[in-house]
Every structure is written in C-alpha cells, then in structure tokens.
Design a protein around this motif. Structure first.
Motif, short mmCIF file in Angstrom:
data_model
loop_
_atom_site.label_atom_id
_atom_site.label_comp_id
_atom_site.label_asym_id
_atom_site.label_seq_id
_atom_site.Cartn_x
_atom_site.Cartn_y
_atom_site.Cartn_z
N LEU A 66 17.70 1.90 -11.56
CA LEU A 66 18.44 2.27 -10.34
C LEU A 66 19.61 1.31 -10.14
N VAL A 76 17.68 -1.94 -3.99
CA VAL A 76 16.36 -1.61 -4.51
C VAL A 76 15.37 -2.70 -4.13
N ALA A 354 15.20 7.80 -11.80
CA ALA A 354 16.32 6.95 -11.36
C ALA A 354 17.63 7.72 -11.46
N LEU A 358 20.08 8.78 -8.25
CA LEU A 358 21.50 8.39 -8.21
C LEU A 358 22.39 9.62 -8.07
#
Lengths: 435, 100
Positions: A66, A76, A354, A358
C-alpha cells in the motif's frame, strides 16, 4: 553459452553440504535484500487511510505494498498483537531439529523504517463498520477509509481438549510458536527402543497449508527412522485421500513406512490415557498431534464478519472486499475463496488487495484480470524436497479465481536440488513480505 | 443477530458514503500487479532472490518465459510460466525491464 540462471543453479549445487549450503544461501539472500532500497513515491496523488489488522504473510505484504505502490499520501497503520511473526512455513523443520524457532521470527522494523508503515502493538476489541474505525483493548481508536483484516486461522475446540492441561499434552503446533517447540520435545522424548507411536490427525479441508500435514508426517518419520528406529507414524486423515502433492507424499509415506488411514475423523481426545476416539475406532499413541478443524481468526467471527457457516468471509476476489461488509477487505487464510489457505498465495492476494484499494482511492476501475499463484516446496526427508505449484486467473463468469490447468503440477521426484531451492524460495518470500 | 445488525448498519453506511472523486492520480503501470507474482521468488521488483530480473531486456525475459512454457519435464518455474497468456508475458517482461 552458459545462461546466468543455469550458472547460479550449478554454483548452488557444487558439492556443499546441507548445513553449509543453507547458511551460504541465507547469507546470499540477506545481501540481496540488503541491496534493495525501496523508494516510497511522493507524487502518485493517491490519498487515503488504511488500517491493517494482523501482521502475518497477508497483512504485512498488504501494508508494505500500500505504501510502496501508493506513496506517502497513503497512511497505513498495522495493528498486530505480537512483537514478531513466527513463520509457519518451514516450521516443520523445527520438528527434526534442522531449524530453530528463533530463526523463524520476522519483525516489523523494515515495514516501519523503509516503508513508513505505522506499527501498533495491540488487540482489536471492536470494529465500527459504519463510523469506520477500530478500537484496541487499550481504548485507542483508529479511524480508517479502508480496513484490511488478515487474522489467519483459529481452531475448533475438540471434545477432551477444553483445558490448557489437555492442550499442552496434545498440541496441534499448527500455528508456529511454543507448541512447535513442545511437539519437538515430545518427539525427542519418544522411547529409544522403538516402541513409540506418533499419531497425527488432519482435518477435512479447507485448512491452512494443504500439503503441510503430509510434509510433517514425512519429516517426523524420517527423523524417527534415523534416531528412534522401530517407532511408528500413523496419519489419520478426515479427507478421503491425500489432498496435495499426492504422488510425492505417497512415495514419501512408502519410503518412511507411514501408516495412512483416510476417511478418519477425530471425535474426541482423552489426554489422560493418550487415546483418540475416531469414527474408525480408538487410536492410542506416545505422541498425539491433533490438528483440529479451522475457522477464521477471532476478529472475524467475534465481529459478525463470517459467513452463515460462522467460519470464513466471502470476498470479491478483484479486491478482497467482503461481500457483505463494504470498506472491509479480508485476505489470506480467513477469506473464503477457491484458492488454498497458505502463506505464499496470501502474499499475492495481499498485492491484489493493495492494488485494488489504491485504485479505489483514485476512482479508477479495478484490474479485471488478476493472477495469483500458489507455490511451495515440501521437505520429504532432512535433505530432499518436492514442490507444488499452480496459478489462478480471474474468471468473469463465475467471479472466482480458477486454476490454470496447464500451470498445475508437482515435482516428479523428491531431490536435494529442490531442498536447496526451497531455502532460496523461503528467504525471497519472507523478504518480499517483511523487507 | 449481531451479524444482521452489522449488515443493516452497513447498508445505511453505503447509502451515505461519498463516491470516490476522480483525481489527478498516476495510473498504476500496466503489468505491475502481474509482475508482482515474480517478486515472491525474485525479490520485490525483481531485485534478487533466486535471480535478479529487474532491468533485463524485454526480449530476454519474454523469450525465457516462452522457452520455459515448452520445457519438458517441467521444473517448478517451467510449470509456473505456463500460467500466463502471451499477452500477460509481454506485460510482465515490459514492466520488469523498466525496473532498476
């Protein structure tokens, strides 16, 4: 012309002994990973706040990627109750004394220092999916835009194994840690006159690491053969047949003289007489290694996130978002998918997750054709291993990850080369997850 | 019961959560997610592991994977290579060739 890949293979196999070879490879791998210096991009324009619960293979990989792909605009926070992760992969080699539990510990320092992941030690006691926050036992609350849950598995309590005393006498050692050491000590304490019987049991699928129990039977039987000759290994399998690497393990079981009883389910355990009651009668043993049926980790079941069966969470495999809980993604062993529950594929599920998060943060469409893969090596003796691999591709009709038939296969024979490759694979996989 | 409660709450939450706005973000490079399957054995971004792949030429990576798809008897990587279409192999080769 010698190709680089072949040269490396020859160099690795050039007559070095097992111990030296393993150490050389570890040193080599450390140098390799030390050379990799990640740059966290500052210019992706992506902004968001993700909380990840659980720092195992899936959770650690998700946290890392991430940041690595999302950049500095993505916050995160990784919440994990333990200071280090004890690798389940390779932990069967603690049972034959070729690895130690301390060599299987992975910390979160690199995720923090190289990737800027905020590491929080604690236990999640509540999830608020509406207000989008999680609360720790300490009372601290963490808000999120997207929540990733990767708690791994929990175990059913079998009749007779309710107490800590009984559990200590009949360990599963299916979550690497103190029970792994306990089981190792029980094996070395087996009688030297060869009268001991090691009984292990396998739950009906799905369970964590399909080849793992068969691998364990082989590794233990191999050690007993050389150190407690005459001892016996009995495998009671709730499944109708060996469910992974059938060819390799049938050969392994024959090599080691392992007694295999399929369609055999444990009904209850008597720790005082060291006897298992099964649908096929009572089975006593000097060592009882009972692997109970699994379900998702407690944070899933305690927060109403499991499916109706109370075991796993169904997810959309384009994003691993829970089908019934928007904003919450479940990766690794805890999710219900067509993929196996294992560390290698959990690492890849985490990357798909991830990437999807995004894309969601930037309003983009999800990747409609993700590919994941399951791959592993299984030791059959202290110096040989087999392997298993398959890739999975997204099928838009069934909306599931389907195995690509041409890519599915296992080693034709166990070998020392496979064993050496296994060490390199393991080092690389852990590097891709924690460093 | 608890699950039902959470589900009802979530449906409500869905109705009020704002749609993600289109922003001026960098598009993820094509091939990156596919190539990340390689990172498990070849290091993050193909940086090492069993063998460094980052920075190899497109044709070197492409040809090697195509060769592996035909190799018999297959070793693990030969089997794994069979899991990708020709178009996917091109994407993977292109992505890895651009990594340093």
């Amino acid at each position: 012309m010698v190709k680089r890949r072949d040269f490396i293979k020859w160099a690795g196999a050039s007559g070095i002994g097992f111990a030296a070879g393993a150490f050389d490879m570890l040193a080599m791998a450390e140098e390799t990973s030390a050379a990799f210096v990640p740059v966290i991009p500052t210019n992706t324009g992506i902004k968001g706040n993700v909380v990840v619960i659980g720092g195992g293979m899936a959770g650690a990989t998700a946290a890392k990627y991430l940041r690595y792909w999302g950049g500095t605009g993505v916050t995160v926070t990784l919440i994990e109750r333990d200071a280090t992760y004890a690798s389940n992969i390779m932990s069967n080699l603690v049972l034959n004394g070729s690895r130690t539990m301390s060599s299987l510990q992975y910390g979160y320092g690199k995720l923090a220092s190289s990737y800027g992941v905020k590491i929080v030690k604690g236990d999640v006691v509540a999830i608020d999916p509406v207000g989008r926050s999680v609360t720790l036992g300490s009372g601290t609350r963490y808000a999120y835009d997207r929540l990733v849950i990767a708690p791994g598995v929990d175990f059913d309590v079998l009749p007779g194994l309710e107490t800590a005393t009984a559990q200590a006498k009949v360990p599963h050692a299916w979550k690497a840690g103190p029970q792994t050491t306990t089981l190792r000590n029980m094996i070395t304490a087996m009688p030297t006159n060869g009268s001991g019987v090691f009984v292990m049991t396998i739950p009906a699928k799905p369970y964590r690491c399909p080849p793992g129990p068969y691998e364990r039977a082989c590794v233990v039987a191999d050690w007993l053969k050389r150190n407690r000759p005459g001892s016996k290994v009995i495998v009671l399998d709730a499944n109708p047949e060996i469910i992974a690497e059938k060819h390799s393990f049938e050969e392994g079981f024959a090599l080691h003289g392992i007694e295999y009883r399929p369609n055999t389910t444990v009904l209850s355990v008597d720790a005082s007489t060291m006897t298992l009651d099964t649908n096929n009668g009572k089975v006593p043993g000097a060592v009882l290694n009972v692997i109970p049926p699994h379900r998702a980790g407690k944070v899933i079941t305690a927060n109403g996130l499991a499916d109706a069966d109370g075991k796993w969470t169904s997810v959309d495999v384009l994003s691993y978002e829970a089908k019934l809980a928007p904003g919450i993604h479940v990766i690794g062993d805890a999710s219900a998918t067509t993929q196996p529950k294992a560390g290698h594929i959990a690492n890849q599920e985490a990357k798909v997750c991830a990437d999807a998060i995004l894309r969601m943060f930037s309003g983009r469409a999800l990747d409609q054709a993700p590919v994941t893969n399951s791959a592993c090596y299984s030791p059959i003796t202290f110096e040989t291993a087999s392997w298993l691999t398959v890739t999975f591709a997204y099928d838009p009709v069934s909306k599931t990850m389907l195995p690509v038939p041409a890519s599915a296969g296992e080693a034709s024979a166990r070998s020392k080369d496979n064993f050496e490759e296994m060490n390199k694979w393991f080092t690389a996989l852990m590097g891709d997850t924690f460093a | 019961m608890k699950q039902g409660k959470i589900m009802r709450a979530l449906v409500l939450a869905l109705a009020v959560s704002p749609a993600f706005a289109q922003t001026t973000t960098t598009a993820p490079p094509s091939g990156r997610l596919l190539a990340s399957n390689c990172f498990q054995c070849h290091g993050t971004n193909g940086s090492g592991g069993l063998e460094r792949l980052a920075g190899e030429s497109v044709s070197e990576i492409y040809n090697e994977l195509k060769e592996m798809q035909r190799k018999s008897p297959p070793k693990m990587m030969d089997m794994h290579a069979r899991g990708y279409t020709d178009a996917q192999i091109r994407l993977i080769a292109d992505y890895l060739s651009k990594q340093r």
